[in-house]
Design an enzyme around this catalytic site. Structure first.
Site, PDB file in Angstrom:
ATOM      1  CB  SER A 126      -0.910   0.060   1.239  1.00  0.00           C
ATOM      2  OG  SER A 126      -1.727  -1.066   1.358  1.00  0.00           O
ATOM      3  CG  ASN A 127       1.958   3.775  -2.363  1.00  0.00           C
ATOM      4  OD1 ASN A 127       3.063   3.408  -2.026  1.00  0.00           O
ATOM      5  ND2 ASN A 127       1.494   3.590  -3.595  1.00  0.00           N
TER       6      ASN A 127
END
Length: 804
Positions: free
Chosen positions: A240-241
């Site tokens: 994820s970011n």
């Protein structure tokens, strides 16, 4: 129904005015404990792209509405997952078949069934459900689970399945609240017990005369690299970011958040988008992992949050010293303890039942392999997996609490109270303009001092780099300790977790907490939580460059975050493409020798890479060539040899840099990439979208983005199939995307969202690929959160659903 709908709509307007206020605790408890009597119901208002806005009177009714609506969109995916969780895959699909990989690492249906049948047989989930809060789940969560099961079952009873994947299949069955809790439990143990299923179910004592354990691994460097790669999910796991911006960097002085989780595009770990509301009690919108009753990532009127997969190692190993007379007994402080036998029987389609024995210790199950690391069970030594998440079921309480939070201080209080996040960080922004990054997760309390005192030889090899502890199981004093503020033994308390508050930006892209903000580095935490002063991934480096520049520029809006999501910049290209093109052009005769020993004309590749715009947009020419080249180069050339300017911990975002074009592997990687594309009849300068796509109902939809190794924010991990044209399906990547800000007047939330793979996995649904088309075009949806906006939808469709 209309009278009920008007009342609920009016109540929703009151909720907006109250902006998240909750009723008195005794009123909430009364609602949570109300028996359904078979009369659960909810109102589901569908707006554009099939997004449901679910209103209910209380928690059982809300769970009912969510279970119904998820079944309507995802019944086959859900039903398949429940077959897995019940340990019945071999019964219906055969023992040698392969599960989808979302509930565990099992390579076969039989291994999956042996694992999940064992969990059922020992009543693990039931025992956790009986633990009183905060050690166990609260009454509200239990009522949500009960309602979800009732909603799913009611949909099965009242609707006809049209998805060809499971229509008319005997394995589509009603579920119980226990099934819903088991789904949550499987998610909790993803990075622990569920990550070693094949090894766990296959472990067996050595036969007489087995050789003693080796004193050291045969290839220490290979072992470290293998474990590091596995922990980093380099094989294509979850990622994820997320970034939160402080109020003084935004256009209206309020917080701003962009969440970009990278999750599977198929199977039981898909997100599903919804807004869930109990007037006066709860109003939250976001992405729900299938089977969840409330958003795992989302926002309400005052707070927005997202999660990123953490570098904290949520498990460890204990090296057991075995009783010389019995390899199923181990010594603790000189006294033998017998292992616990767990005998599991699995029915198999068209064959006899399979009976296997698993072996468990005070520390956890015996396993014989991890991430390519040999953990052989010999006459002298065995290894047990320690997984504190296997002893908790608080995650759903955490998500419900986040949905009720009013500010980032509330978020921290929820995380301290519930301590239910198993393997993720949290990034949040609120309407007051405050930001938060915290690594509050369940991690074994393994301090650097404990490792110094208790590491085995293997542990001393593995702990410094990958952070994986292997402790001496023969000493009771070497078990993980307990912090005073921890709700369960053996884990770090929340005060030990790296946390950053009120930074201009707080960002994470699956590296450690160290550079959540490059100007305010976090240090002082033990190695098991993550590394410090080491090279960052190209995705982290590119993200920090981008978000710090945005914060410095200021006046940010959700439109800026949407542009960040779809910029599709390739940091690896910025660092290396020009040097690669020059080195390519300098090759004698424009040729390079491939790994097969054959000379290849690469002169066209030089020109294509030089002209490439350094992005992975669908129209980018040269992106595919550079991608195939870069994968080969970085797989064969060590990072320490790849760059002329080495990593500098005092300049971690800009180093290492300057491609070392003298490495022999560069020309070979170029030749191999050109040879591969030409063999597949793919032009070197073909637009990326012509060869990175998904097919939905016979239509090819181009997909932008790229992999972690390129450093791309908008991650796309495809299945490479050159015979069919390139990357022909997305395995995982950008999934539920949200860009959220808070308004000064009118509706308090201004959000843009996108579910990249769309709401439904049913090819006959109108919402099978509609958001995927938006994703292809780089567009997002303007969220309808406030009641007036929901009711103003030109595609508003209302369903009043009930149990009977």
């Amino acid at each position: 129904m209309r009278d009920r709908f008007r009342k609920l709509a009016a109540a929703g307007m009151v909720l907006l005015t109250a902006a998240g206020l909750s009723p008195a605790p005794d009123a909430a408890a009364a609602k949570a404990s109300r028996p359904s009597g078979g009369g659960l119901s909810a109102d589901i208002r569908y707006t554009e792209y099939g997004i449901p806005h679910i209103i209910a009177d209380d928690y059982p009714d809300l769970g009912f509405g969510v279970g119904w609506a998820q079944a309507a969109d995802q019944v086959c995916t859900l039903a398949d997952g429940f077959v897995t969780l019940r340990g019945e895959r071999s019964r219906y699909f055969g023992a040698a078949g392969h599960p989808d990989g979302t509930h565990s690492s099992a390579s076969t249906n039989l291994a999956s069934d042996l694992f999940f049948k064992g969990i059922r047989q020992t009543r693990t989930v039931e025992k956790l459900l009986r633990q009183p809060a905060p050690a166990g789940p609260g009454d509200e969560v239990k009522e949500l689970m009960r309602g979800w099961a009732a909603g799913y079952n009611a949909w099965l009873a009242q609707r006809k399945i049209t998805d060809p994947a499971c229509a008319g299949k005997e394995w589509v069955k009603p579920v119980t609240a226990l099934d819903v809790a088991a789904n949550a439990y499987a998610l909790v143990i993803t990075a622990g017990q569920a990550d070693v299923v094949d090894s766990l179910v296959a472990a067996h004592p050595p036969t007489a005369g087995a050789p003693p354990a080796p004193t050291a691994p045969q290839s220490p460097r290979k072992s470290v690299a293998s474990v590091r790669s596995h922990l980093a999910r380099d094989d294509g796991g979850l990622g994820s970011n997320a970034v939160a911006f402080r109020g003084d960097t935004t256009a209206n002085g309020r917080g701003l958040l962009l969440g970009n989780p990278h999750y599977p595009w198929s199977g039981g770990r898909r997100f599903w988008q919804a807004q869930v509301t109990i007037p006066g009690e709860l109003d939250v919108a976001g992405g729900l992992i299938l089977g969840s009753p409330t958003p795992n990532i989302g926002h309400n009127a005052r707070i927005a949050w997202s999660h990123t997969v953490s570098t904290g190692v949520p498990m460890n190993f204990h090296q057991l010293t075995l009783d010389p007379a019995d390899p199923t007994a181990y010594l603790v402080d000189g006294k033998p303890e017998r292992m616990t036998r767990r005998t599991v029987t699995v029915p198999v389609k068209d064959g006899p039942d399979v009976v296997r024995t698993q072996w468990w210790t005070r520390y956890g199950p015996v396993v014989t392999e991890y991430g390519g690391l040999d953990l052989a069970w010999t006459s002298r030594t065995a290894y047990a997996l320690g997984d504190p998440n296997a002893a908790q079921l608080r995650m759903s309480d955490t998500f419900l609490g986040l949905g009720k939070a009013r500010n980032v201080a509330d978020v921290r209080r929820v995380l301290r109270r519930t301590q239910g996040l198993p393997w993720v960080n949290t990034v949040a922004a609120d309407s007051a303009g405050r930001t938060l990054y915290t690594q509050s997760q369940v991690v074994p309390r393994i301090t650097d001092d404990l490792v110094e005192r208790c590491s085995t030889g293997l542990g001393r090899l593995l702990y410094p780099a990958p952070g994986l502890a292997v402790l001496d199981g023969a000493r009771s004093g070497c078990a993980p300790g307990r912090d005073r503020d921890a709700v369960q033994p053996g884990i770090f308390g929340p005060s030990a977790m790296p946390t950053l508050t009120d930074a201009p930006y707080a960002e994470n892209s699956n590296d450690s907490a160290w550079l959540a903000n490059a100007d305010r580095p976090l240090t002082g935490y033990p190695r098991v939580l993550g590394d410090i002063g080491t090279p960052r991934s190209l995705r982290t480096r590119g993200a920090v460059e981008d978000v710090s520049a945005l914060a410095d520029r200021g006046d940010l809006t959700p439109a800026d975050l949407q542009r960040q999501q779809f910029t599709n910049r390739v940091p690896a290209g910025d660092l290396a493409a020009a040097d690669t093109a020059r080195a390519c052009a300098a090759l004698p005769g424009g040729t390079a020798t491939g790994s097969d020993g054959k000379a290849m004309d690469v002169s066209e590749a030089c020109r294509v890479i030089a002209a490439w715009n350094r992005t992975v947009r669908t129209d980018s020419k040269g992106a595919l060539l550079f991608d195939r080249f870069w994968r080969r180069l970085t797989a064969t050339v060590p990072q320490t040899d790849l760059w002329k300017t080495p990593f500098d911990p005092n300049d971690p975002v800009r180093t290492p840099r300057a491609l070392n074009t003298a490495v022999p592997g560069l020309a070979t990687a170029l030749a191999d990439a050109v040879s591969e594309l030409r063999a597949a009849r793919i032009p070197l300068a073909a637009p990326l979208g012509e060869h990175q796509f998904v097919i939905r109902n016979g239509k090819r939809i181009p997909v932008s983005g790229g992999v972690d190794g390129l450093g791309v924010w908008n991650m796309t991990v495809g299945r490479w199939n050159p015979a069919s044209g390139g990357y022909t399906e997305v395995r995982h990547g950008s999934s539920y995307i949200q860009a959220v800000s808070f308004a000064d007047d009118g509706c308090p939330v201004n959000a843009r969202t996108l579910l990249t793979y769309s709401q439904s996995s049913n090819p006959r649904s109108p919402h099978y690929s509609d958001q995927t088309e938006l994703y292809s075009a780089g567009r997002m949806i303007r969220s309808r959160f406030c009641e007036r906006d929901v009711l103003a939808s030109p595609q508003l469709r209302v369903e009043h659903v009930r149990e009977r």
